[in-house]
Design a protein around this motif. Sequence first.
Motif, PDB file in Angstrom:
ATOM      1  N   LYS A  64      49.284  57.047  35.283  1.00 27.95           N
ATOM      2  CA  LYS A  64      50.160  55.867  35.314  1.00 27.95           C
ATOM      3  C   LYS A  64      49.360  54.573  35.281  1.00 27.95           C
ATOM      4  O   LYS A  64      49.779  53.576  34.706  1.00 27.95           O
ATOM      5  N   ILE A  65      48.229  54.623  35.934  1.00 24.84           N
ATOM      6  CA  ILE A  65      47.453  53.381  36.073  1.00 24.84           C
ATOM      7  C   ILE A  65      46.436  53.205  34.943  1.00 24.84           C
ATOM      8  O   ILE A  65      46.035  52.084  34.618  1.00 24.84           O
ATOM      9  N   GLU A  66      46.050  54.306  34.338  1.00 17.08           N
ATOM     10  CA  GLU A  66      44.968  54.246  33.347  1.00 17.08           C
ATOM     11  C   GLU A  66      45.326  53.317  32.192  1.00 17.08           C
ATOM     12  O   GLU A  66      44.485  52.556  31.704  1.00 17.08           O
ATOM     13  N   GLY A  67      46.576  53.403  31.748  1.00 17.25           N
ATOM     14  CA  GLY A  67      47.021  52.526  30.657  1.00 17.25           C
ATOM     15  C   GLY A  67      46.896  51.061  31.020  1.00 17.25           C
ATOM     16  O   GLY A  67      46.459  50.248  30.224  1.00 17.25           O
ATOM     17  N   LYS A  68      47.239  50.756  32.243  1.00 13.87           N
ATOM     18  CA  LYS A  68      47.137  49.362  32.691  1.00 13.87           C
ATOM     19  C   LYS A  68      45.683  48.922  32.725  1.00 13.87           C
ATOM     20  O   LYS A  68      45.356  47.793  32.403  1.00 13.87           O
ATOM     21  N   LEU A  69      44.819  49.842  33.111  1.00  8.70           N
ATOM     22  CA  LEU A  69      43.401  49.501  33.176  1.00  8.70           C
ATOM     23  C   LEU A  69      42.848  49.217  31.793  1.00  8.70           C
ATOM     24  O   LEU A  69      42.058  48.305  31.620  1.00  8.70           O
ATOM     25  N   SER A  76      39.474  41.697  30.994  1.00  2.00           N
ATOM     26  CA  SER A  76      38.375  41.364  31.869  1.00  2.00           C
ATOM     27  C   SER A  76      37.068  41.233  31.100  1.00  2.00           C
ATOM     28  O   SER A  76      36.165  40.547  31.519  1.00  2.00           O
ATOM     29  N   LEU A  77      37.014  41.952  29.979  1.00  3.57           N
ATOM     30  CA  LEU A  77      35.791  41.861  29.196  1.00  3.57           C
ATOM     31  C   LEU A  77      35.772  40.620  28.316  1.00  3.57           C
ATOM     32  O   LEU A  77      34.711  40.191  27.880  1.00  3.57           O
ATOM     33  N   THR A  78      36.961  40.078  28.062  1.00  2.62           N
ATOM     34  CA  THR A  78      37.025  38.938  27.161  1.00  2.62           C
ATOM     35  C   THR A  78      36.119  37.789  27.598  1.00  2.62           C
ATOM     36  O   THR A  78      35.355  37.284  26.777  1.00  2.62           O
TER      37      THR A  78
ATOM     38  N   LEU B   5      32.391  51.903  40.867  1.00  2.49           N
ATOM     39  CA  LEU B   5      32.850  50.891  39.906  1.00  2.49           C
ATOM     40  C   LEU B   5      31.901  50.755  38.719  1.00  2.49           C
ATOM     41  O   LEU B   5      32.022  49.835  37.924  1.00  2.49           O
ATOM     42  N   GLU B   6      30.933  51.653  38.626  1.00  5.14           N
ATOM     43  CA  GLU B   6      29.976  51.558  37.521  1.00  5.14           C
ATOM     44  C   GLU B   6      30.666  51.796  36.198  1.00  5.14           C
ATOM     45  O   GLU B   6      30.339  51.168  35.194  1.00  5.14           O
ATOM     46  N   ASN B   7      31.588  52.726  36.201  1.00  8.60           N
ATOM     47  CA  ASN B   7      32.312  53.030  34.967  1.00  8.60           C
ATOM     48  C   ASN B   7      33.692  53.585  35.345  1.00  8.60           C
ATOM     49  O   ASN B   7      34.018  53.727  36.525  1.00  8.60           O
ATOM     50  N   LYS B   8      34.460  53.890  34.330  1.00  9.20           N
ATOM     51  CA  LYS B   8      35.836  54.297  34.565  1.00  9.20           C
ATOM     52  C   LYS B   8      35.921  55.659  35.254  1.00  9.20           C
ATOM     53  O   LYS B   8      36.825  55.912  36.053  1.00  9.20           O
ATOM     54  N   ARG B  46      43.946  45.255  40.128  1.00 14.23           N
ATOM     55  CA  ARG B  46      43.278  43.989  40.457  1.00 14.23           C
ATOM     56  C   ARG B  46      41.822  44.231  40.847  1.00 14.23           C
ATOM     57  O   ARG B  46      40.926  43.478  40.466  1.00 14.23           O
ATOM     58  N   PHE B  47      41.624  45.310  41.567  1.00 11.72           N
ATOM     59  CA  PHE B  47      40.269  45.656  42.012  1.00 11.72           C
ATOM     60  C   PHE B  47      39.353  45.938  40.810  1.00 11.72           C
ATOM     61  O   PHE B  47      38.211  45.482  40.758  1.00 11.72           O
ATOM     62  N   TRP B  48      39.885  46.668  39.822  1.00 11.38           N
ATOM     63  CA  TRP B  48      39.097  47.002  38.631  1.00 11.38           C
ATOM     64  C   TRP B  48      38.780  45.738  37.816  1.00 11.38           C
ATOM     65  O   TRP B  48      37.665  45.538  37.348  1.00 11.38           O
ATOM     66  N   ASN B  49      39.786  44.883  37.702  1.00  8.65           N
ATOM     67  CA  ASN B  49      39.598  43.675  36.892  1.00  8.65           C
ATOM     68  C   ASN B  49      38.584  42.717  37.499  1.00  8.65           C
ATOM     69  O   ASN B  49      37.878  42.016  36.791  1.00  8.65           O
TER      70      ASN B  49
END
Lengths: 317, 173
Positions: A64-69, A76-78, B5-8, B46-49
């Motif tokens: 569910k969350i992976e898509g949002k990530l 975030s990379l932008t 948090l190093e990678n997915k 939010r934590f990931w971003n």
Amino acid sequence: MIDLKNILDYLNGNLSEAEEERFLLWLDSSDANKEDFEFMQHVYKSSEGLDKVKIFDEDKEWAKIEGKLDNTQTKSLTPRILRVIAVAASILLFGFVIHYFFKQEPYYRELVTKDNLDTVKLIDGSKVYLGKNSKIKYFIRQDKKTNRRYVEFEGNATFDIAHNKDLPFVVKVGDAGIDVLGTVFKIDKVSAGIGVENMQGLINLFEWKNASNNLILKQGDKAVFTNDGIRKVLPKPKKVNLSGKYYKVEDVLDYLFDKYDARMSTAPYADIAMEDKVFVDINQSLENILSQLDTTAVLKYRRTCRNCFEISILKSK
Amino acid sequence: MTKGLENKEGFKTLYKETYGPLVNYAYSKTNDWELSKEIVQNTFVRFWNKRNDINIRTSVKSYLFSMVRNGIIDHYRKEKNIDDFEAIQNNKNLVIEPDEISIQNEYKFKYGLKKALSSLKEKRRRIFELSKFEGLTYKEIAQYLNISERTVEDNIAKAFKEIRNYFYTNNLI
């Protein structure tokens, strides 16, 4: 021997005093026993209210969350990508500035004439008067490392070069080169090749690929550069004034000394035949009289100043 | 970079380890499973971003609990029920109170225990639940399930042993 059941019995308060005393001795006998007991106790206490704890399928929840990530990851990379681009742009800009301000070679500009005439004033003060159908590539900036003033040219033009003994002025015209310090010269595109006429000072006309194949042109000299090499163009014979009459050499000299006094002299031990008769029109300038005598008599003379002449030989042919 | 948090993939592992305890913790404050799940999921996003900007002085898991707690407070503020919630939580500061750490640890442990129980055989799990949740004695369980009291004792003991192994295997202790 104390086992798991004894621990549970202790926690449930099901041990007798003797059993409890034996249990406590066991508990104090090692850290491992204490750890086992504390864990059991923790589980025992946590069991209460455990029915309210809900467990989840973490893989399902992750989906569910992976898509949002994925979406937010891009966002975030932008800024990071923008930062990279900004850094790259800064480096490029810095490189451009360095290149612009510290460029070793000067920048050049081109000017082409068709049916018009034009004049280029170079940054060193030199002037180029362009004829029709000509093209010049000239420097518009120089730096401290510049060791020459360089121009490429095609067509017809007169160059009035500002003197600078430290920076030779070099013109590349076709396969030829002209090297000067400061002078006035003229370049013409002629049918045979490239015509060069030096009008003042000295110029060095040379083959671009072989500078040792050259010709120094003095004031008034003309030369043609062709595929066969460099050839000096001899001045056309002066027109002879055929008007005049025969005078005795003595009379001619008396006339010239009388009229031109300071400008006219004869060399010591000169070979002058006073009685000979020579054909000349004495009603013209000194230069023209000498020029005419040069063709109608035997004459040898030299310049002793800008307009002064010394005759060493004068006699009839 | 903070561990997890190093990678997915690392983040996924962290998510799977902490999602359940966090939702249960949130539920204890909200009494709403859907809201709790939403708050926890938003917290992870939010934590990931912000992972590159976060400076964590505690453990990552404790930090997540704090984020969830603050997420709950923010939610109630938006819903203008802050007064009610402030009775429960009135401190938005990221500094974690000692009792809060204890509560959070308890949720981690309980969730692990529940997961461990779910990995037990059906009969053994049932005996354990009757003993701990229903409060039945071994004798009552034996009568209820028509088995010997000894079997109840053995199953309870083995259940504890397997639970302990589960905790060790999954680095829960």
